[in-house]
Design an enzyme around this catalytic site. Structure first.
Site, mmCIF file in Angstrom:
data_model
loop_
_atom_site.group_PDB
_atom_site.id
_atom_site.type_symbol
_atom_site.label_atom_id
_atom_site.label_comp_id
_atom_site.label_asym_id
_atom_site.label_seq_id
_atom_site.Cartn_x
_atom_site.Cartn_y
_atom_site.Cartn_z
ATOM 1 N N LYS A 100 -2.002 -3.553 -3.325
ATOM 2 C CA LYS A 100 -1.788 -4.616 -2.325
ATOM 3 C C LYS A 100 -2.672 -5.815 -2.644
ATOM 4 O O LYS A 100 -2.238 -6.965 -2.576
ATOM 5 C CB LYS A 100 -2.076 -4.077 -0.918
ATOM 6 C CG LYS A 100 -0.975 -3.162 -0.405
ATOM 7 C CD LYS A 100 -1.374 -2.361 0.825
ATOM 8 C CE LYS A 100 -0.271 -1.347 1.145
ATOM 9 N NZ LYS A 100 -0.632 -0.388 2.189
ATOM 10 N N ASP B 207 1.847 -4.986 9.282
ATOM 11 C CA ASP B 207 2.513 -3.699 9.074
ATOM 12 C C ASP B 207 3.613 -3.493 10.107
ATOM 13 O O ASP B 207 4.469 -2.613 9.940
ATOM 14 C CB ASP B 207 1.492 -2.545 9.198
ATOM 15 C CG ASP B 207 1.214 -1.862 7.868
ATOM 16 O OD1 ASP B 207 2.006 -2.064 6.929
ATOM 17 O OD2 ASP B 207 0.216 -1.132 7.783
ATOM 18 N N GLN C 109 -5.271 0.789 6.256
ATOM 19 C CA GLN C 109 -4.589 1.779 5.423
ATOM 20 C C GLN C 109 -4.604 3.145 6.111
ATOM 21 O O GLN C 109 -5.663 3.644 6.490
ATOM 22 C CB GLN C 109 -5.263 1.851 4.038
ATOM 23 C CG GLN C 109 -4.564 2.755 3.056
ATOM 24 C CD GLN C 109 -3.174 2.249 2.668
ATOM 25 O OE1 GLN C 109 -2.960 1.044 2.473
ATOM 26 N NE2 GLN C 109 -2.217 3.156 2.572
#
Ligand code: NDP
Length: 278
Positions: free
Chosen positions: A47, A114, A91
């Protein structure tokens, strides 16, 4: 035909990079990684690299495995207030002593790239989506490249997790498809898949979907990523037999995976634009 996620993702990243060049300020993404899980470390590194490639400002924040809930929440709060940061990602999975749900809810929904905050989940449910979960949104981008109209199509989503299956089903419903959602208790899964014009599988069991379950001419999207004993990667679909039946199919690797990261960048640019317009 293969739906080449790697190629579609590259095109998306190039388009994002071209937009970023014209901006006065770099869009910023912060990724928090708690602990040292090797798979999570790889995802976070990928990422971070993708951010740099498109010209984003990127912060990779490593926190020790024994961080407390209060400390993690205050880190999220700091990033909520940081003007350089447009997107915040924690994460997952988090170590078991931490409450992931509370952490996600602490992220400013306008920075929730997200798309997991309940406000963004609710907007997706109401077909007013703003920041949409990356994997299902990436799948919709892939489906669009086939040129096939999803309106009225029978779609079967196998798997009902909050991060893939459920939002995937909502995306397809929002596209006016007819959607069946399957889970571990679904009876006679094969007969459901045999009816499907589009199958999206996100379970985490290698090759569980067999080629002879696939309707002739169907689109097959394999979200699953499974590491086999010989070290190779496999999806949830038995690719070799399924490709004989499917009109379109995604490979693993180089299918949905690259699209998830490219879509994260897309969401960060969306969040940036919305903040700049305020
Ligand atoms: P979860 O474990 O959270 O969810 C799995 C889902 O599959 C559950 O809803 C479960 O049902 C369902 N399930 C389990 N067994 C069966 C079965 N026999 N028949 C039908 N449904 C079943 O997994 P995730 O959604 O997080 O991930 C799924 C896969 O996708 C994994 O391989 C993961 O690595 C991969 N993945 C890939 C991404 C990418 O970018 N390509 C991104 C995210 C995930 P129940 O609800 O009843 O438990």
């Amino acid at each position: 035909m293969i739906i080449d996620g790697k190629k579609i993702a590259k095109k998306l990243r190039i388009s994002i990079a071209e937009q970023v060049i014209k901006l006065d300020r770099k869009p910023g993404l912060a990724v928090i990684l708690v602990g040292d899980d090797p798979a999570s470390e790889v995802y976070v590194r990928n990422k971070d690299n993708a951010c740099k490639e498109v010209g984003f400002y990127s912060e990779k924040i490593n926190k020790p495995v024994d961080i407390t809930q209060t400390e993690l929440l205050s880190e999220v709060e700091r990033l909520n207030k940081d003007d350089k940061i447009d997107g915040i990602l924690v994460q997952l999975p988090l170590p078991s002593h931490l409450d992931a749900n509370q952490v996600i809810e602490a992220i400013n929904p306008n920075k929730d790239v997200d798309g997991f905050h309940s406000e963004n989940v609710g907007k997706l449910m109401q077909n007013k989506a703003y920041l949409r979960p990356c994997t299902p949104k990436g799948v919709m981008t892939m489906l669009a490249t086939t040129g096939i109209d999803l309106v009225g199509k029978n779609c079967v989503v196998v798997g009902a997790s909050n991060i893939v299956g459920r939002p995937m089903a909502m995306e397809l419903l929002n596209a006016q498809a007819t959607v069946t959602i399957c889970n571990s208790k679904t009876q006679d899964l094969s007969s459901k898949i045999k009816q499907a014009d589009v199958v999206v599988v996100a379970v985490g069991k290698p090759k569980m979907i067999k080629g002879d379950w696939i309707k002739d001419g169907a689109i097959v999207i394999d979200v699953g990523i499974n590491r086999l004993e010989d070290g190779s990667l496999s999806g949830d679909v038995d690719f070799d037999s399924a490709q004989e039946k499917a009109a379109w199919i995604t490979p693993v690797p180089d299918g949905v995976g690259p699209m998830t990261i490219a879509t994260l960048l897309e969401n960060t640019l969306t969040a940036y634009t919305a903040r700049e317009e305020k």
